[in-house]
Design a protein around this motif. Sequence first.
Motif, PDB file in Angstrom:
ATOM      1  N   MET A   1       0.835  -1.194   0.000  1.00  0.00           N
ATOM      2  CA  MET A   1       0.000   0.000   0.000  1.00  0.00           C
ATOM      3  C   MET A   1       0.872   1.246   0.000  1.00  0.00           C
ATOM      4  N   GLU A   2       0.313   2.288  -0.542  1.00  0.00           N
ATOM      5  CA  GLU A   2       0.998   3.569  -0.599  1.00  0.00           C
ATOM      6  C   GLU A   2       0.410   4.519   0.451  1.00  0.00           C
ATOM      7  N   ALA A   3       1.177   5.528   0.804  1.00  0.00           N
ATOM      8  CA  ALA A   3       0.745   6.506   1.807  1.00  0.00           C
ATOM      9  C   ALA A   3      -0.572   7.173   1.411  1.00  0.00           C
ATOM     10  N   SER A  43       9.425   7.277   5.584  1.00  0.00           N
ATOM     11  CA  SER A  43       9.962   5.940   5.864  1.00  0.00           C
ATOM     12  C   SER A  43       9.846   5.041   4.644  1.00  0.00           C
ATOM     13  N   GLN A  44      10.866   4.265   4.426  1.00  0.00           N
ATOM     14  CA  GLN A  44      10.895   3.263   3.367  1.00  0.00           C
ATOM     15  C   GLN A  44      11.356   1.957   3.968  1.00  0.00           C
ATOM     16  N   PRO A  45      10.569   0.911   3.999  1.00  0.00           N
ATOM     17  CA  PRO A  45       9.199   0.862   3.498  1.00  0.00           C
ATOM     18  C   PRO A  45       8.269   1.709   4.368  1.00  0.00           C
ATOM     19  N   LEU A  46       7.091   1.977   3.832  1.00  0.00           N
ATOM     20  CA  LEU A  46       6.109   2.796   4.523  1.00  0.00           C
ATOM     21  C   LEU A  46       5.720   2.178   5.858  1.00  0.00           C
ATOM     22  N   VAL A  83       4.098  -1.735   6.217  1.00  0.00           N
ATOM     23  CA  VAL A  83       3.129  -2.319   5.289  1.00  0.00           C
ATOM     24  C   VAL A  83       3.762  -3.300   4.314  1.00  0.00           C
ATOM     25  N   ASP A  84       5.069  -3.281   4.189  1.00  0.00           N
ATOM     26  CA  ASP A  84       5.776  -4.143   3.252  1.00  0.00           C
ATOM     27  C   ASP A  84       5.501  -5.621   3.560  1.00  0.00           C
TER      28      ASP A  84
END
Length: 117
Positions: A1-3, A43-46, A83-84
């Motif tokens: 999912m994306e922000a 943040s990466q991943p979200l 979420v990753d």
Amino acid sequence: MEAEEIRNYCLNKKGVTEGFPFDETTLVFKVGDKMFLLMDLESQPLKFSAKADPEWSEDLREQYHQITGAYHMNKTHWNTISVDGLKPDFVLELIDHSYDLVFKSLTRRVKEEILKN
């Protein structure tokens, strides 16, 4: 999912507001002036932090390496979720649970005000 997906999902809930009360990268969602989700946009991943029932939090942390006690928050009541690797439906369930917990904690007057709008 994306922000942006998480943001839109949160904003479609009754009485939700958003803002940046802490810094310019931590987006906070509130219902009735109480936080139910914080999301670090850099943040990466979200990742985001959300409330959860303490017993369920224990189970979640045991089952998913993506779920840990929330940094700078009461780890009994708050989880950080990466979420990753998590299914979108499960992520939305975690958001719903957090929203519901906070909504239930509001005063009757505030709940009624939110529901009538």
